[in-house]
Design an enzyme around this catalytic site. Structure first.
Site, PDB file in Angstrom:
ATOM      1  N   LYS A  85     -16.169 -32.174  -5.892  1.00 12.94           N
ATOM      2  CA  LYS A  85     -17.814 -32.470  -6.060  1.00 12.94           C
ATOM      3  C   LYS A  85     -18.191 -33.428  -5.654  1.00 12.94           C
ATOM      4  CE  LYS A  85     -18.889 -28.145  -8.732  1.00 12.94           C
ATOM      5  NZ  LYS A  85     -17.407 -27.357  -9.119  1.00 12.94           N
ATOM      6  N   CYS A 115     -18.321 -22.395 -13.974  1.00 15.50           N
ATOM      7  CA  CYS A 115     -17.173 -21.234 -13.793  1.00 15.50           C
ATOM      8  C   CYS A 115     -17.123 -20.529 -14.571  1.00 15.50           C
ATOM      9  CB  CYS A 115     -15.797 -21.876 -12.916  1.00 15.50           C
ATOM     10  SG  CYS A 115     -15.116 -23.237 -14.008  1.00 15.50           S
TER      11      CYS A 115
END
Length: 457
Positions: free
Chosen positions: A115, A231
């Site tokens: 990210k 997640c």
């Protein structure tokens, strides 16, 4: 697949009629993705040289699926930083942080770097990116990925959220908290996540997330964007965490953002005391899209204290070190990296002008590593090579991705070359991959020993 029974019971209760489709997704192969690094190559130019079978990922313009039988991690383009291998659902997070060139950005829980490198590509080398990881070994991996992708404007820190919050009050335009979680969304690809799962760990993660968000919000400017992601599927760590946060900090609100086809809304009925507009948060399910599980909430800080910007206390440089670098740059480079120079012992870095003081912080990478001062001479770093475009170097030695020479170079072997002596930027199909130093028709290999290919790679 051997899933914890308590987890299955929980998901059956939550998903009801969707549960069978959800469980069937675990019998399917995991989806693989790569994201083109636009700091080094445009999407159009990559597609011209792309050696893989790829398919567009709908929710990120730089993202592509690739089949499980291909190995882009074992290709010279990977070593050159032309792309980052990243789970497809995870790419949605960087899209929703949506950083702009020139802004100050914090990735608070950044390892291994997927990210962070996505945010950096959107910033286009302008502004300041602080990428933090609390675990030292993971922070080193983060730093290596920042280097490989040729990122010039990042500071990599190895700190607790608490210490960063004390250092950066109301400093950042945007903050990403990709929070440590129970990892339920990764069960299909990560056996370890399945083995460590328990209801007790879910509760522990939720408590830790509350604490991390508490510190994160204090570092955000009024009007800034805070993106929270996990997640995991667990409502306690998703809608629950955001609802608890918004109850404590009413100056934040959920922002409504573009939802891509196949993405699902947050579920108010899965938690007690759900925050207003919790349906505007995002869930990504493996039975609905080609990706693993993710949860994303985009928050806006409406008001707060606007504090004066921190100033960087510029350090004095050893004149010999600066002179050695300038001599190298004059002989080797067509343009110099912009910013101001700092030195850590014999290591030389350049930082963006807007960088704040780093005193008393654990810093792994204070900006772009230019090189090392050795016995009154300057030796350029691998990071500098990867941050350069071929037109920025005076001497370039280009190798084809299909050649035996590039494999020899990546294995650390000396190459036989005719040319002008001195430092050469080694490129693969025109994209920087490392340094070589030519003397007597022999190109001494300066590809880092720790990155060299072994055996039949």
């Amino acid at each position: 697949m051997n899933l914890p029974q308590t987890f299955q019971d929980k998901m059956k209760c939550l998903l009801q009629e969707e549960y069978d489709a959800f469980i069937r997704s675990y019998e399917e192969e995991k989806n693989q993705g790569l994201r083109i690094n636009t700091l080094k190559i445009s999407i159009e130019d990559f597609l011209k040289i792309n050696p893989f079978t790829i398919e567009k990922i709908p929710w990120v313009k730089e993202g592509y699926f690739y089949p499980n039988n291909e190995r882009p991690g074992k290709h010279p383009y990977h070593d050159a930083g032309l792309y980052y291998i990243q789970e497809p659902s995870a790419m949605a997070v960087g899209e929703l942080v949506d950083p702009k060139p020139g802004e100050t950005i914090l990735d608070l829980c950044a390892a291994p770097g997927g990210k962070t490198t996505h945010l950096a590509s959107k910033m286009n080398g302008q502004g300041l990116l602080v990428s933090n990881e609390i675990h030292p070994q993971r922070a080193k991996i983060l730093s290596q990925n920042v280097e490989r992708m040729g990122i010039k404007n990042a500071i990599v820190t190895n700190e607790t959220p608490e210490r960063l919050a004390a250092h950066f009050p109301s400093f950042f335009d945007r903050i990403l908290v990709d929070a440590p979680c129970s990892g339920e969304g990764m069960f299909r690809k990560d056996e370890e996540a399945r083995l460590h799962w328990s209801p007790e760990n879910v509760a522990l993660c939720a408590s830790r997330q509350d604490e991390i968000l508490e510190y994160a919000q204090s570092m955000l400017k009024p009007g800034g964007r805070l993106v929270y992601s996990t997640c995991t599927f667990s409502p306690e760590e998703n809608e629950g965490t955001i609802s608890r946060f918004l109850e404590k900090y009413p100056n934040f609100e959920i922002e409504q953002v573009e939802v891509y086809e196949g993405f699902s809304p947050g579920r108010a009925n899965w938690v007690k005391g759900a925050a207003p507009n919790i349906e505007q948060t995002i869930r990504i399910w493996p039975h609905r899209v080609k990706g693993e599980g993710h949860y994303i909430a985009v928050l806006k800080k409406n008001n707060g204290d606007e504090l004066p910007r921190l100033k960087y206390a510029k350090t004095k440089l050893d004149p010999k070190m600066l002179k050695a670098y300038q001599e190298f740059a004059g002989e080797t480079l067509n343009s110099m990296p912009s910013g101001f120079f700092i030195a850590f012992n014999d290591q030389f870095y350049v930082l963006p002008e807007e960088a704040p003081t780093l005193e008393k912080l654990k810093v792994l990478r204070p900006g772009l590593h230019l090189g090392t001062f050795k016995k009154n001479r300057f030796e350029p770093s691998h990071a500098l090579a990867l941050a350069l475009r071929k037109e920025e170097a005076k001497r370039v030695f280009d190798l084809s991705a299909d050649s035996s020479e590039i494999i020899s170079y990546l294995k650390g072997e000396v190459l036989s070359v005719n040319g002008v002596k001195g430092w050469h930027l080694i490129t693969v199909d025109g994209y920087s991959i490392g340094w070589g130093k030519l003397a007597g028709n022999m190109m001494k290999n300066h590809y880092p020993k720790g990155l060299r290919w072994m055996g039949n790679d």
